[in-house]
Design an enzyme around this catalytic site. Structure first.
Site, PDB file in Angstrom:
ATOM      1  N   PHE A   6      -4.164 -13.899  -0.445  1.00 56.47           N
ATOM      2  CA  PHE A   6      -3.580 -15.128   0.214  1.00 56.47           C
ATOM      3  C   PHE A   6      -3.015 -15.188   1.582  1.00 56.47           C
ATOM      4  CE2 PHE A   6       0.627 -13.727  -1.128  1.00 56.47           C
ATOM      5  CZ  PHE A   6       1.300 -14.119  -0.149  1.00 56.47           C
ATOM      6  N   LYS A  33     -15.054 -14.010  -2.279  1.00 58.44           N
ATOM      7  CA  LYS A  33     -13.932 -14.672  -3.118  1.00 58.44           C
ATOM      8  C   LYS A  33     -12.679 -14.708  -2.510  1.00 58.44           C
ATOM      9  CE  LYS A  33     -11.318 -14.577  -6.110  1.00 58.44           C
ATOM     10  NZ  LYS A  33     -10.035 -15.309  -5.895  1.00 58.44           N
ATOM     11  N   GLU A  38      -7.359 -18.017  -4.143  1.00 62.36           N
ATOM     12  CA  GLU A  38      -7.261 -19.507  -4.807  1.00 62.36           C
ATOM     13  C   GLU A  38      -6.053 -20.477  -4.138  1.00 62.36           C
ATOM     14  OE1 GLU A  38      -6.801 -16.629  -6.264  1.00 62.36           O
ATOM     15  OE2 GLU A  38      -5.935 -16.643  -8.095  1.00 62.36           O
ATOM     16  N   ARG A  39      -5.145 -19.372  -3.548  1.00 63.82           N
ATOM     17  CA  ARG A  39      -4.001 -20.319  -3.166  1.00 63.82           C
ATOM     18  C   ARG A  39      -4.255 -20.865  -1.590  1.00 63.82           C
ATOM     19  NH1 ARG A  39       0.715 -15.924  -4.486  1.00 63.82           N
ATOM     20  NH2 ARG A  39      -1.005 -14.349  -5.159  1.00 63.82           N
ATOM     21  N   CYS A  89       1.275  -7.312   4.706  1.00 69.57           N
ATOM     22  CA  CYS A  89       0.981  -6.002   3.962  1.00 69.57           C
ATOM     23  C   CYS A  89       1.519  -4.838   5.148  1.00 69.57           C
ATOM     24  CB  CYS A  89      -0.346  -5.570   3.601  1.00 69.57           C
ATOM     25  SG  CYS A  89      -1.400  -5.573   5.275  1.00 69.57           S
ATOM     26  N   GLU A 130       7.106  -3.226  -4.414  1.00 71.34           N
ATOM     27  CA  GLU A 130       6.807  -4.365  -3.161  1.00 71.34           C
ATOM     28  C   GLU A 130       7.561  -5.856  -3.363  1.00 71.34           C
ATOM     29  OE1 GLU A 130       2.734  -5.706  -2.459  1.00 71.34           O
ATOM     30  OE2 GLU A 130       3.068  -5.282  -0.225  1.00 71.34           O
TER      31      GLU A 130
HETATM   32  P1  NAD Z   1      -3.430 -10.429  -5.561  1.00 72.34           P
HETATM   33  O1  NAD Z   1      -3.772  -9.097  -5.734  1.00 72.34           O
HETATM   34  O2  NAD Z   1      -2.761 -11.379  -6.328  1.00 72.34           O
HETATM   35  O3  NAD Z   1      -4.901 -11.312  -5.143  1.00 72.34           O
HETATM   36  C1  NAD Z   1      -5.767 -10.741  -4.313  1.00 72.34           C
HETATM   37  C2  NAD Z   1      -7.396 -11.183  -4.725  1.00 72.34           C
HETATM   38  O4  NAD Z   1      -7.491 -10.738  -6.253  1.00 72.34           O
HETATM   39  C3  NAD Z   1      -7.353 -12.593  -4.935  1.00 72.34           C
HETATM   40  O5  NAD Z   1      -8.531 -13.025  -4.455  1.00 72.34           O
HETATM   41  C4  NAD Z   1      -6.946 -12.950  -6.285  1.00 72.34           C
HETATM   42  O6  NAD Z   1      -7.770 -14.108  -6.722  1.00 72.34           O
HETATM   43  C5  NAD Z   1      -7.697 -11.857  -7.079  1.00 72.34           C
HETATM   44  N1  NAD Z   1      -7.077 -11.524  -8.163  1.00 72.34           N
HETATM   45  C6  NAD Z   1      -5.981 -11.727  -8.446  1.00 72.34           C
HETATM   46  N2  NAD Z   1      -5.559 -11.339  -9.846  1.00 72.34           N
HETATM   47  C7  NAD Z   1      -6.560 -10.909 -10.301  1.00 72.34           C
HETATM   48  C8  NAD Z   1      -7.078 -10.339 -11.759  1.00 72.34           C
HETATM   49  N3  NAD Z   1      -6.165 -10.087 -12.680  1.00 72.34           N
HETATM   50  N4  NAD Z   1      -8.283  -9.786 -11.819  1.00 72.34           N
HETATM   51  C9  NAD Z   1      -9.169 -10.029 -10.618  1.00 72.34           C
HETATM   52  N5  NAD Z   1      -8.863 -10.564  -9.483  1.00 72.34           N
HETATM   53  C10 NAD Z   1      -7.515 -11.000  -9.401  1.00 72.34           C
HETATM   54  O7  NAD Z   1      -2.915 -10.343  -4.003  1.00 72.34           O
HETATM   55  P2  NAD Z   1      -2.110 -11.443  -3.198  1.00 72.34           P
HETATM   56  O8  NAD Z   1      -0.846 -11.994  -3.872  1.00 72.34           O
HETATM   57  O9  NAD Z   1      -3.114 -12.651  -3.085  1.00 72.34           O
HETATM   58  O10 NAD Z   1      -1.862 -10.768  -1.743  1.00 72.34           O
HETATM   59  C11 NAD Z   1      -0.712 -10.225  -1.564  1.00 72.34           C
HETATM   60  C12 NAD Z   1      -0.978  -8.597  -1.722  1.00 72.34           C
HETATM   61  O11 NAD Z   1      -1.914  -8.208  -0.888  1.00 72.34           O
HETATM   62  C13 NAD Z   1       0.425  -7.608  -1.465  1.00 72.34           C
HETATM   63  O12 NAD Z   1       0.436  -6.697  -2.310  1.00 72.34           O
HETATM   64  C14 NAD Z   1      -0.194  -7.070  -0.074  1.00 72.34           C
HETATM   65  O13 NAD Z   1       0.534  -5.925   0.394  1.00 72.34           O
HETATM   66  C15 NAD Z   1      -1.569  -7.033  -0.288  1.00 72.34           C
HETATM   67  N6  NAD Z   1      -2.179  -6.943   1.019  1.00 72.34           N
HETATM   68  C16 NAD Z   1      -2.758  -5.619   1.287  1.00 72.34           C
HETATM   69  C17 NAD Z   1      -3.380  -5.628   2.779  1.00 72.34           C
HETATM   70  C18 NAD Z   1      -3.731  -3.958   3.071  1.00 72.34           C
HETATM   71  O14 NAD Z   1      -4.950  -3.930   3.960  1.00 72.34           O
HETATM   72  N7  NAD Z   1      -3.515  -3.084   2.311  1.00 72.34           N
HETATM   73  C19 NAD Z   1      -3.497  -6.795   3.556  1.00 72.34           C
HETATM   74  C20 NAD Z   1      -3.105  -7.806   3.039  1.00 72.34           C
HETATM   75  C21 NAD Z   1      -2.565  -7.897   1.868  1.00 72.34           C
END
Ligand code: NAD
Length: 498
Positions: A149, A173, A176-177, A281, A383
């Protein structure tokens, strides 16, 4: 109310699964939209469209593919304000920061416009008797990206632009937020002349992700999100025989040496710690002052700055940061602050009770600052992803370095110092993927690669830069001999160059 569907076969389509989720406007706390959640059949329809369109796109010469990206850049710049407005309304970050989100994505599109050069292979004339040897890069076919998101323009573009430039078809994909901007980007790609089916967007949750992971026609998956999901996707995707790269969470340290310019360090800490409400991140979430006096000097300057941070609605021109993404995430961050107090850390600035006048239902909190955080506390290990900065005091440089090295995450890190020797030693020895020297958020530019180490990333190659071309292509090596008078007869031993 807005109804978001999917983008399949070159157009927006309604969801058919009967499942959908809420999209909020964090600055008002109001429901903004409903987003359809794709069922496996809808993912399969997107993949079928992508698979049908991809061979022709791969056969389109790379200059022409690049021209579509160039046109896209023109259109995205035309619609820059609209993109930033939608992004800020669904994510909560300020409009100025939302523009940065769009811009950092477009810079990777600019990089991908160099695809005719980037995909060039190698050639060795006369590698053996009458033998020429050459390599070429070919697209993988249908590939997918699953994105978080917190950068709804930048990260989808980091994924899809290089993939498409390489001649693949892409299934996105998004989170969804905040699904509005990814759909706008898909429409712009169509307007730019991308053939239908080359970029598809399927909205959804775990069900859509699992359908992507299991689909036999998807060759590769790029994921960005939290570490537990990154690990899950990496394991399941690899087990299904796909090429997978997953970028996860972070706990980025900023080491402040006694000789650092303290005003510069404090500016860096407030910007990188609290910008975008800490939902980056590459946010700095741990400050490590080194030496007996640095902690006190730093905190004397830092506390008033954190107390006077300007929090405002996303549309405010002078807010430092806006609301968090959802009410659930706001609660999670506040719970971490309560946990830190329970664990014995000293809360020097408490922003939990902040209320935004006129926006009482919005998902706001003020900046929080902890001192005397210890490495065994959960607020240090985990985190938080909010406007919460922890200060961990280190007696020596080695102790500060060890903290960054021992932490399970290794996304970004920074050192603030005037000592070139210390900076050089730090850059060489720190066990983290992206390092800043007097730079707090060392996000590499588009023509370098981005990726953390340790449990911040799973897989071998980074995102954007030259690694993105390696990730989205496979290398073929051709050894060729034309009848040229060289007659060696049948060979029964392995040919060598001895
Ligand atoms: P998230 O892991 O909740 O979601 C990421 C994606 O995974 C979304 O598209 C979501 O729909 C999907 N998803 C969520 N739960 C799932 C499940 N149980 N099974 C399969 N798919 C699922 O992350 P977020 O809250 O959207 O984003 C924040 C996180 O992303 C933080 O941990 C941040 O550090 C990380 N991030 C990392 C980088 C990097 O390059 N390392 C960059 C940006 C964000």
């Amino acid at each position: 109310m807005i109804e978001y569907g999917h983008f399949i076969g070159g157009k927006e389509v309604k969801g058919t699964s009967g499942r959908a989720g809420d999209v909020f406007e964090p600055m008002t706390g109001e429901l903004r939209a409903r987003v359809a959640f794709a069922a496996p059949a809808e993912v399969a329809a997107a993949v079928a469209n992508a698979k049908a369109a991809q061979p022709r796109w791969a056969a389109t010469n790379p200059q022409r593919r690049a021209r579509v990206l160039m046109k896209f850049l023109e259109l995205a710049n035309r619609d820059y304000d609209k993109l930033a407005d939608c992004l800020a309304r669904e994510h909560g970050k300020t409009i100025a920061d939302a523009k940065g989100d769009v811009q950092r994505g477009l810079e990777v599109v600019e990089f991908a416009c160099g695809i005719p050069h980037l995909m060039k292979g190698e050639y060795s004339e006369g590698a053996g008797p009458g033998i020429d040897l050459y390599s070429m890069r070919q697209p993988l076919g249908v590939v997918a990206g699953i994105t978080p998101f917190n950068f709804p323009a930048m990260i989808p573009l980091w994924k899809c632009a290089p993939a498409i430039a390489c001649g693949n078809a892409f299934i996105l994909k998004p989170s969804e937020r905040d699904p509005g901007v990814p759909l706008m980007l898909a429409n712009l790609f169509m307007e730019a002349g991308l053939p239908a089916g080359i970029l598809n967007v399927v909205n959804g949750d775990k069900e859509a992700v699992d359908a992507i992971l299991d689909h036999p026609d998807i060759e590769a998956i790029g994921f960005v999100g939290s570490t537990p999901i990154a690990e899950y996707i990496y394991g399941r995707g690899c087990a299904a025989g796909k090429r997978v790269q997953c970028f996860g969470g972070a706990k980025n340290h900023m080491i402040v040496m006694p000789d650092a310019d303290m005003d510069q360090a404090v500016d860096a800490l407030v910007g990188a710690g609290y910008g975008s409400a800490g939902e980056r991140c590459m946010a700095v979430s741990v400050a490590v002052p080194v030496g007996p006096k640095t902690g006190d000097v730093l905190l004397d300057k830092l506390i008033p700055r954190v107390e006077s941070l300007k929090i405002g609605p996303s549309t405010s021109a002078d807010a430092d940061f806006g609301p968090l993404v959802t009410a659930a995430h706001l609660k999670r961050v506040k719970d971490y602050v309560a946990l830190g107090i329970k664990e014995g850390a000293k809360l020097k600035v408490d922003g939990r009770d902040f209320k935004m006048q006129g926006y009482e239902k919005g998902f706001y909190m003020g900046g929080c600052l902890f001192d005397e955080v210890k490495p065994d506390m959960r607020i240090y290990k985990e985190e938080i992803f909010g406007p919460v900065l922890s200060v961990v005091r280190a007696k020596t440089y080695d102790e500060g370095l060890k903290l960054a090295n021992d932490h399970e995450y290794g996304n970004g890190v920074a050192i603030f110092t005037r000592d070139g020797d210390a900076a050089r030693d730090f850059a060489a020895k720190v066990n983290v993927g992206m390092v800043g020297i007097n730079v707090p958020i060392p996000v590499p530019l588009a023509y370098y690669t981005f990726g953390g180490w340790k449990r911040s990333a799973f897989g071998d190659l980074n995102q954007h830069g030259p690694d993105s071309v390696r990730f989205y292509t496979k290398t073929k090596t051709v050894t060729s001999r034309w009848p040229s008078g060289v007659k060696e007869g049948a060979e029964f031993v392995i040919p060598t160059m001895k």
